[in-house]
Design an enzyme around this catalytic site. Structure first.
Site: not given
Length: 350
Positions: A15, A40, A69, A169, A230
């Site tokens: 990535g 990609r 992926l 995740k 967060f």
């Protein structure tokens, strides 16, 4: 296991054009190391230009490889001869999700399986550093209200229909651990960052983190922000944590990464307002809760999410990351201000 990484061998980062991956690549190149980055489409010069510039402006060597992926074996060539892999490629999408399985779960889960299948085939491979998330640790702030959560904690609530990003995740990380434990040639460590903020090495705005900071400056949230909190961590610290863990032969396990502060959105806005005054239309209040509950069905937000997160500052323990990695986190003010400065200097905010 715990074999020392040969720094003359090429290092793979998946990535390669991503927000975090660019910082990992930059730090590796700045050390003069040889880096392979997957993209990609190598012919997409516009999307790859920031990545390519890193190779041109450093003392290390950078080579791009095409990989997907969802395509079995597509990482084999890029991984050939590597001893170390940083797997960062995974979608981060919290809004406008039409097909959670296709948009989130498949790239995260199948992508992790494909990368680790290639790892199992690459006899030189010694260590994998997987970028997971605090989303694998917990779903709702209420879970971490009365006790601190640490690396032993797992998100047990998320599903394909309830917070599919968090589910993607968690399931990807759990699968990675299962694959790792089924062999004894290479070892796995995971990084579980909180909400990643901080200056970007590109001008792209297709990152949730970048869009969040833009919304704090461009007036999108002028009328108010939800009362959410967060764990925040600087993107440069996450990159540094990955590299510290990769080359420390004694490092192991999962690592919760965040600065030590868990700000509410309005507290982030106040940091910005203190620095810039009235120059930008910063949020100055929280959105009233009754309005959020009224709007929730139209925004496809469940009332249970609001009930379990609004006004609650979660508690997390990052002491293991500091002990195992030796990392020192930047203060959150530095992260927020330098992120804003990057957006201003690149013209993304006028």
């Amino acid at each position: 296991m715990n074999k020392e990484i040969n720094k003359t061998a090429p290092i793979l980062v998946t990535g390669g054009t991503g927000y975090l991956a660019l910082w990992i690549i930059k730090q590796l190149l700045d050390e003069g190391l040889s880096v392979r980055a997957t993209v990609r489409n190598k012919s997409n010069k516009e999307k790859n230009k920031y990545l390519s510039r890193l190779g041109e402006d450093s003392k290390g060597a950078l080579e791009l490889f095409e990989a997907d992926l969802l395509v079995n074996g597509s990482f084999d060539t890029a991984m050939n001869g590597c001893e170390l892999v940083f797997h960062t490629a995974s979608p981060f999408q919290m809004e406008n999700i039409k097909d959670a399985q296709k948009e989130l779960v498949d790239p995260a889960l199948k992508g992790t399986k494909n990368v680790l299948d290639s790892v199992n085939k690459t006899r030189t491979l010694k260590r994998v550093v997987l970028t997971s998330s605090c989303a694998s640790i917990y779903q709702d702030a209420k879970e971490a209200k009365d006790k601190k959560l640490d690396e032993k904690s797992w998100n047990t609530k998320s599903s394909l229909k309830d917070n599919p990003y968090m589910f993607s995740k968690k399931i990807a990380e759990k699968t990675a651990w299962e694959i790792s434990k089924a062999q004894n040639r290479w070892d796995l460590i995971t990084m579980n960052p909180g909400f990643i903020l901080g200056p970007s090495l590109s001008n792209r705005i297709d990152s949730f983190s970048i869009n969040f900071m833009l919304s704090m400056l461009n007036g999108k949230n002028k009328s108010g922000v939800p009362e959410l909190s967060f764990p925040v961590v600087d993107v440069r610290d996450v990159a540094n944590a990955q590299i510290l863990g990769a080359f420390n032969t004694n490092s192991k396990g999962r690592h919760i990464l965040f600065s030590g502060e868990l700000p509410f959105f309005l507290e982030i806005a106040k940091i910005l307002k203190t620095e810039y005054g009235a120059k930008y239309p910063f949020p100055s209040k929280n959105v009233p809760r009754f309005l959020l509950y009224m709007a929730a069905p139209f925004l496809k937000i469940k009332w249970s999410f609001l009930k379990n997160n609004l006004g609650i500052r979660p508690q997390l323990d990052n002491s293991y990351s500091k002990k195992d990695l030796g990392i020192k986190y930047r203060p959150i003010k530095e992260t927020i201000i330098e992120h804003a400065e990057q957006l201003i200097k690149t013209g993304l905010i006028k």
